[in-house]
Design a protein around this motif. Structure first.
Motif, PDB file in Angstrom:
ATOM      1  N   PHE A  84      69.479  13.881  53.352  1.00 15.60           N
ATOM      2  CA  PHE A  84      69.225  14.330  54.723  1.00 15.60           C
ATOM      3  C   PHE A  84      67.870  13.807  55.199  1.00 15.60           C
ATOM      4  CE2 PHE A  84      67.041  17.327  57.527  1.00 15.60           C
ATOM      5  CZ  PHE A  84      67.922  17.401  58.593  1.00 15.60           C
ATOM      6  N   ALA A  85      66.858  13.956  54.355  1.00 12.57           N
ATOM      7  CA  ALA A  85      65.509  13.532  54.728  1.00 12.57           C
ATOM      8  C   ALA A  85      65.488  12.045  55.079  1.00 12.57           C
ATOM      9  CB  ALA A  85      64.526  13.832  53.598  1.00 12.57           C
ATOM     10  N   THR A  86      66.177  11.251  54.290  1.00 14.78           N
ATOM     11  CA  THR A  86      66.226   9.811  54.540  1.00 14.78           C
ATOM     12  C   THR A  86      66.922   9.522  55.867  1.00 14.78           C
ATOM     13  OG1 THR A  86      66.314   9.429  52.167  1.00 14.78           O
ATOM     14  CG2 THR A  86      66.971   7.587  53.591  1.00 14.78           C
ATOM     15  N   SER A  87      68.035  10.222  56.110  1.00 15.33           N
ATOM     16  CA  SER A  87      68.831   9.900  57.303  1.00 15.33           C
ATOM     17  C   SER A  87      68.082  10.222  58.587  1.00 15.33           C
ATOM     18  CB  SER A  87      70.167  10.648  57.269  1.00 15.33           C
ATOM     19  OG  SER A  87      69.967  12.013  57.542  1.00 15.33           O
ATOM     20  N   VAL A  88      67.247  11.271  58.580  1.00 12.33           N
ATOM     21  CA  VAL A  88      66.521  11.606  59.800  1.00 12.33           C
ATOM     22  C   VAL A  88      65.107  11.034  59.813  1.00 12.33           C
ATOM     23  CG1 VAL A  88      67.865  13.694  60.282  1.00 12.33           C
ATOM     24  CG2 VAL A  88      65.777  13.877  58.939  1.00 12.33           C
ATOM     25  N   GLY A  89      64.779  10.256  58.777  1.00 12.84           N
ATOM     26  CA  GLY A  89      63.512   9.538  58.779  1.00 12.84           C
ATOM     27  C   GLY A  89      62.289  10.386  58.458  1.00 12.84           C
ATOM     28  N   LEU A  90      62.477  11.441  57.658  1.00 17.47           N
ATOM     29  CA  LEU A  90      61.321  12.256  57.256  1.00 17.47           C
ATOM     30  C   LEU A  90      60.542  11.531  56.162  1.00 17.47           C
ATOM     31  CD1 LEU A  90      62.970  15.789  56.850  1.00 17.47           C
ATOM     32  CD2 LEU A  90      61.737  14.911  58.825  1.00 17.47           C
ATOM     33  N   ASP A  91      59.207  11.595  56.244  1.00 13.57           N
ATOM     34  CA  ASP A  91      58.454  10.987  55.140  1.00 13.57           C
ATOM     35  C   ASP A  91      58.549  11.904  53.907  1.00 13.57           C
ATOM     36  OD1 ASP A  91      56.207  12.836  54.960  1.00 13.57           O
ATOM     37  OD2 ASP A  91      55.512  11.968  56.847  1.00 13.57           O
ATOM     38  N   GLN A  92      58.189  11.339  52.763  1.00 16.80           N
ATOM     39  CA  GLN A  92      58.413  12.037  51.491  1.00 16.80           C
ATOM     40  C   GLN A  92      57.670  13.363  51.413  1.00 16.80           C
ATOM     41  OE1 GLN A  92      57.579   9.574  48.116  1.00 16.80           O
ATOM     42  NE2 GLN A  92      59.706   8.883  47.960  1.00 16.80           N
ATOM     43  N   GLU A  93      56.451  13.375  51.961  1.00 13.85           N
ATOM     44  CA  GLU A  93      55.649  14.598  51.870  1.00 13.85           C
ATOM     45  C   GLU A  93      56.293  15.729  52.672  1.00 13.85           C
ATOM     46  OE1 GLU A  93      51.648  14.240  53.369  1.00 13.85           O
ATOM     47  OE2 GLU A  93      51.438  16.419  53.234  1.00 13.85           O
ATOM     48  N   LEU A  94      56.718  15.383  53.925  1.00 15.80           N
ATOM     49  CA  LEU A  94      57.348  16.389  54.771  1.00 15.80           C
ATOM     50  C   LEU A  94      58.674  16.856  54.158  1.00 15.80           C
ATOM     51  CD1 LEU A  94      57.268  18.003  57.381  1.00 15.80           C
ATOM     52  CD2 LEU A  94      58.279  16.046  58.567  1.00 15.80           C
ATOM     53  N   ALA A  95      59.427  15.899  53.630  1.00 13.62           N
ATOM     54  CA  ALA A  95      60.707  16.240  53.007  1.00 13.62           C
ATOM     55  C   ALA A  95      60.493  17.206  51.847  1.00 13.62           C
ATOM     56  CB  ALA A  95      61.406  14.966  52.519  1.00 13.62           C
ATOM     57  N   ALA A  96      59.458  16.968  51.053  1.00  6.45           N
ATOM     58  CA  ALA A  96      59.185  17.836  49.902  1.00  6.45           C
ATOM     59  C   ALA A  96      58.768  19.227  50.359  1.00  6.45           C
ATOM     60  CB  ALA A  96      58.088  17.210  49.037  1.00  6.45           C
ATOM     61  N   ARG A  97      57.977  19.279  51.445  1.00  6.80           N
ATOM     62  CA  ARG A  97      57.557  20.593  51.959  1.00  6.80           C
ATOM     63  C   ARG A  97      58.754  21.389  52.454  1.00  6.80           C
ATOM     64  NH1 ARG A  97      52.387  20.726  55.805  1.00  6.80           N
ATOM     65  NH2 ARG A  97      52.791  22.949  55.503  1.00  6.80           N
ATOM     66  N   LEU A  98      59.639  20.722  53.217  1.00 10.86           N
ATOM     67  CA  LEU A  98      60.818  21.418  53.740  1.00 10.86           C
ATOM     68  C   LEU A  98      61.721  21.905  52.609  1.00 10.86           C
ATOM     69  CD1 LEU A  98      61.651  19.085  56.751  1.00 10.86           C
ATOM     70  CD2 LEU A  98      61.026  21.502  56.894  1.00 10.86           C
ATOM     71  N   ALA A  99      61.877  21.066  51.605  1.00  9.78           N
ATOM     72  CA  ALA A  99      62.765  21.414  50.495  1.00  9.78           C
ATOM     73  C   ALA A  99      62.234  22.622  49.722  1.00  9.78           C
ATOM     74  CB  ALA A  99      62.927  20.209  49.562  1.00  9.78           C
ATOM     75  N   ALA A 100      60.907  22.811  49.780  1.00  4.57           N
ATOM     76  CA  ALA A 100      60.298  23.908  49.019  1.00  4.57           C
ATOM     77  C   ALA A 100      60.276  25.218  49.796  1.00  4.57           C
ATOM     78  CB  ALA A 100      58.873  23.514  48.620  1.00  4.57           C
ATOM     79  N   GLU A 101      60.555  25.171  51.111  1.00  3.28           N
ATOM     80  CA  GLU A 101      60.495  26.401  51.895  1.00  3.28           C
ATOM     81  C   GLU A 101      61.707  27.283  51.626  1.00  3.28           C
ATOM     82  OE1 GLU A 101      59.474  26.046  56.065  1.00  3.28           O
ATOM     83  OE2 GLU A 101      58.035  24.452  55.643  1.00  3.28           O
ATOM     84  N   ARG A 102      61.534  28.574  51.896  1.00  5.17           N
ATOM     85  CA  ARG A 102      62.640  29.507  51.665  1.00  5.17           C
ATOM     86  C   ARG A 102      63.784  29.208  52.643  1.00  5.17           C
ATOM     87  NH1 ARG A 102      60.338  35.248  53.916  1.00  5.17           N
ATOM     88  NH2 ARG A 102      62.408  35.945  53.274  1.00  5.17           N
ATOM     89  N   ARG A 103      64.989  29.627  52.257  1.00  2.00           N
ATOM     90  CA  ARG A 103      66.146  29.396  53.127  1.00  2.00           C
ATOM     91  C   ARG A 103      66.098  30.355  54.315  1.00  2.00           C
ATOM     92  NH1 ARG A 103      70.600  26.602  52.178  1.00  2.00           N
ATOM     93  NH2 ARG A 103      70.009  26.509  49.979  1.00  2.00           N
ATOM     94  N   THR A 104      66.317  29.813  55.487  1.00  2.00           N
ATOM     95  CA  THR A 104      66.304  30.632  56.699  1.00  2.00           C
ATOM     96  C   THR A 104      67.734  30.982  57.098  1.00  2.00           C
ATOM     97  OG1 THR A 104      66.330  28.668  58.105  1.00  2.00           O
ATOM     98  CG2 THR A 104      64.166  29.548  57.490  1.00  2.00           C
ATOM     99  N   LYS A 105      67.846  31.827  58.117  1.00  5.94           N
ATOM    100  CA  LYS A 105      69.171  32.157  58.643  1.00  5.94           C
ATOM    101  C   LYS A 105      69.112  32.245  60.161  1.00  5.94           C
ATOM    102  CE  LYS A 105      69.070  37.218  58.496  1.00  5.94           C
ATOM    103  NZ  LYS A 105      68.165  37.939  57.614  1.00  5.94           N
ATOM    104  N   VAL A 106      70.252  31.979  60.790  1.00  2.00           N
ATOM    105  CA  VAL A 106      70.328  32.087  62.244  1.00  2.00           C
ATOM    106  C   VAL A 106      71.401  33.087  62.628  1.00  2.00           C
ATOM    107  CG1 VAL A 106      69.499  29.776  62.837  1.00  2.00           C
ATOM    108  CG2 VAL A 106      71.917  30.109  62.361  1.00  2.00           C
ATOM    109  N   SER A 107      71.186  33.729  63.779  1.00  2.00           N
ATOM    110  CA  SER A 107      72.250  34.557  64.332  1.00  2.00           C
ATOM    111  C   SER A 107      72.323  34.305  65.833  1.00  2.00           C
ATOM    112  CB  SER A 107      72.015  36.038  64.051  1.00  2.00           C
ATOM    113  OG  SER A 107      70.859  36.476  64.714  1.00  2.00           O
ATOM    114  N   PHE A 108      73.535  34.383  66.338  1.00  6.37           N
ATOM    115  CA  PHE A 108      73.784  34.226  67.769  1.00  6.37           C
ATOM    116  C   PHE A 108      74.458  35.496  68.264  1.00  6.37           C
ATOM    117  CE2 PHE A 108      74.042  30.021  65.851  1.00  6.37           C
ATOM    118  CZ  PHE A 108      73.249  29.247  66.673  1.00  6.37           C
TER     119      PHE A 108
END
Lengths: 154, 148
Positions: A84-108
């Protein structure tokens, strides 16, 4: 007001709750305004596969949390995979930070008001010190403006 | 730094910056989607009034603080009983973003959490109605804009 653990966005759409529900769940529609498809049977507890830019993201933790058709929908957010990170062009550092964050949830929440629907998005459980909250704060107004345009055009 | 609440709301509209500017400042257009006429010449220092369609009741107003058509408009919202007293300030930013316009309102110096809730609900409706009008020709119904 500096609480970064959640974000809320409200809009009003001239449509029926059924039309808005379809726009949130039909892959043919989400692809148009979000560039994303959600592959699931939309039953509470069911797994969800996400597809964005040709990248499929599967993870047992991606699930439908609540599904009350035409009224309320809730699901967990997708995993940040290297593909996913590669496909949207995230750099490695940002990709690693996102991968380490807790899982979020959405509601509508969909509430009929006259001939319109009040759509309330709540995106919750962000890491307070994370980067995802800021990214989603930018993205949701665009995504939901696109949904409103698409639904009101049809 | 002010510790009073502030609110930011963003939407994206298929229209030109000029169309969005006109929709915010032309009382004939605001009357259609906001159920109020925004009356002013929108020159810096001029007063503006928020006048309810139908009854003519003045529901608010203040002063034009910054006007840079079609990009930025800042107005104060004053106490109706005491016009010299500015209660809060809001700014519209209009930016071209590819084929759409990004419209942002930033409303600062709100009195308290209750006013924050009120303006948050209000701006979401106003911008939704404005977007519908410019994109489809039909704003949100007056019954939705003025409940109760």
């Amino acid at each position: 007001m500096s609480d970064n653990s959640s974000l809320e966005y409200v809009t009003h759409i001239q449509a029926t709750p059924e039309q808005v529900w379809r726009a949130l769940t039909d892959p043919g529609m989400t692809a148009q305004y979000w560039g994303t498809t959600l592959d699931t049977d939309w039953r509470a507890g069911s797994p969800m596969a996400w597809e964005q830019l040709g990248v499929r993201i599967e993870d047992p933790a991606q699930v439908v949390l609540e599904s009350d058709p035409h009224r309320r929908l809730s699901y967990t957010w997708h995993t940040f995979t290297p593909e996913f990170a590669t496909s949207v062009g995230l750099d490695q550092e940002l990709a690693a930070r996102l991968a380490a964050e807790r899982r979020t949830k959405v509601s509508f929440d969909l509430e009929p008001q006259g001939n319109t629907v009040k759509l309330t998005l709540l995106h919750d459980d962000f890491d307070q010190a994370g980067v995802l909250h800021g990214m989603c704060s930018e993205a949701w107004p665009q995504i939901l403006a696109g949904l409103k345009t698409l639904v009101e055009k049809s | 730094m002010s510790d009073k609440p502030s609110f930011v709301y963003v939407t994206y509209i298929h229209a030109s910056p000029e169309q969005v500017w006109a929709a915010l400042t032309d009382p004939e257009i605001t009357a259609q989607y906001w159920v109020h006429r925004n009356e002013s010449d929108f020159q810096v220092g001029s007063p503006w009034r928020h006048v309810r369609v139908g009854t003519g009741q003045v529901d608010g107003g203040g002063q034009v603080l910054e006007a840079d058509p079609p990009r930025r408009l800042t107005c104060s919202w004053a106490d109706l009983d005491n016009p010299a007293e500015t209660t809060s300030i809001f700014t519209f930013d209009i930016e071209q973003d590819h084929e759409v316009v990004k419209l942002t309102v930033t409303h600062v110096d709100l009195a308290d959490e209750e006013e924050l809730r009120d303006v948050a609900g209000g701006w979401a409706k106003v911008f939704a109605s404005l977007k519908s009008l410019l994109e489809t020709g039909a704003p949100l119904s007056a019954a939705v804009m003025l409940p109760g």
